[in-house]
Scaffold this active site. Structure first.
Site, PDB file in Angstrom:
ATOM      1  CB  SER A  14      -0.920   0.026   1.234  1.00 50.75           C
ATOM      2  OG  SER A  14      -0.153   0.170   2.423  1.00 50.75           O
ATOM      3  CG  ASP A  35       2.767  -5.397   2.670  1.00 54.38           C
ATOM      4  OD1 ASP A  35       3.061  -4.206   2.415  1.00 54.38           O
ATOM      5  OD2 ASP A  35       1.995  -5.725   3.591  1.00 54.38           O
ATOM      6  CG  ASP A  61       7.668  -9.712  10.434  1.00 56.11           C
ATOM      7  OD1 ASP A  61       8.217  -8.589  10.405  1.00 56.11           O
ATOM      8  OD2 ASP A  61       7.240 -10.223  11.484  1.00 56.11           O
ATOM      9  CG  ASN A  88       7.921   1.916   1.608  1.00 54.52           C
ATOM     10  OD1 ASN A  88       7.868   3.138   1.749  1.00 54.52           O
ATOM     11  ND2 ASN A  88       6.852   1.139   1.710  1.00 54.52           N
ATOM     12  CE1 TYR A 153       8.112   6.318  10.925  1.00 56.61           C
ATOM     13  CE2 TYR A 153       8.386   8.672  11.306  1.00 56.61           C
ATOM     14  CZ  TYR A 153       8.196   7.614  10.440  1.00 56.61           C
ATOM     15  OH  TYR A 153       8.086   7.835   9.085  1.00 56.61           O
ATOM     16  CE  LYS A 157      10.846   5.135   8.667  1.00 53.35           C
ATOM     17  NZ  LYS A 157      10.973   4.220   7.484  1.00 53.35           N
TER      18      LYS A 157
END
Length: 248
Positions: A14, A35, A61, A88, A153, A157
């Protein structure tokens, strides 16, 4: 561009990942859609094949190294050795710093940072053998500004950016480039979920974006398509912001 290359795109069921997978396939790459959601991976792969491209959906996973290795083994068997990797896949939990559980912290790093590490480590030997490779890591514009209540998060990143620079230096002489795109305010299911939790005001964010609109997954896909192309061979170790002017 990416013609006749085998590409892996993680988290491609997605949003940004889907747009990247569709774009690379349109440019001629054979695409493995990785995915966690097998049905989503298969749906995107079917969309690509219906449009005349070549793709397979693979349930992976990225926090499970054995699953990554098995997925790449399937890619080698069905599409050929991977020469393009787009990391991603990601999760974006939010909440006050003092309430972040060890479980949430560990899971976020496992998916966003260690998953990127494992995918790179698993795919790079094929690129080294080919003497050509392209890796694009999707990070986040929050690496520049920080983001309150998103400690796990943003930390994960930020680590992706550091890893990108290290790999760029180590593999430059092997014909492999490694870059990162930190998307800024892209309209995706993940962004909408974050907005639903009250951490983003979409209308206000649009007002604060110099170009006056939210980004589209296709904006990221277009940049990614260039970075994995032959023409981008002199670009490595770079942070390529795609953010409508929100961060410079």
């Amino acid at each position: 561009m990416s013609s006749a290359r085998t590409a892996i795109v993680t988290g491609a069921g997605s949003g940004i990942g889907e747009a990247i997978a569709v774009r690379l396939a349109a440019d001629g790459a054979r695409v493995a859609v990785f995915d966690l959601d097998k049905a989503a991976a298969d749906r995107v792969a079917q969309t690509i094949t219906d449009d005349g491209g070549t793709a397979i959906g693979v349930a992976v996973d990225v926090s499970d190294r054995a699953a990554i290795d098995a997925g790449i083994d399937r890619v080698r068997a069905e599409l050929g050795p991977p020469q393009i990797l787009v990391n991603n896949a990601g999760i974006s939990p939010s909440g006050p710093f003092l309430e972040i559980s060890r479980e949430t912290w560990t899971k976020t790093l496992a998916v966003n940072l260690t998953g990127t590490f494992d995918c790179c480590q698993a795919a790079l030997p094929d690129m080294v053998e080919a003497g050509w490779g392209r890796i694009v890591n999707i990070s986040s514009s929050s690496i520049h500004s920080g983001a309150a209540q998103m400690g796990a998060y943003v930390s994960s990143k930020s680590g992706v950016v550091g890893l990108t620079k290290v790999l760029a230096l180590e593999f430059a002489r092997k014909g492999i480039t490694v870059n990162t795109i930190p998307p800024g305010f892209i309209d995706t299911p993940m962004l909408r979920a974050t907005a639903d939790r009250g951490f983003i005001d979409v209308d206000r964010a649009i007002e604060q974006t110099p170009v006056g609109r939210a980004g589209r997954p296709e904006d990221i896909a277009a940049t990614c398509a260039f970075l994995v192309s032959e023409e981008a061979g002199y670009i490595t170790g770079q942070i390529i912001g795609v953010n409508g002017g929100r961060n410079t």
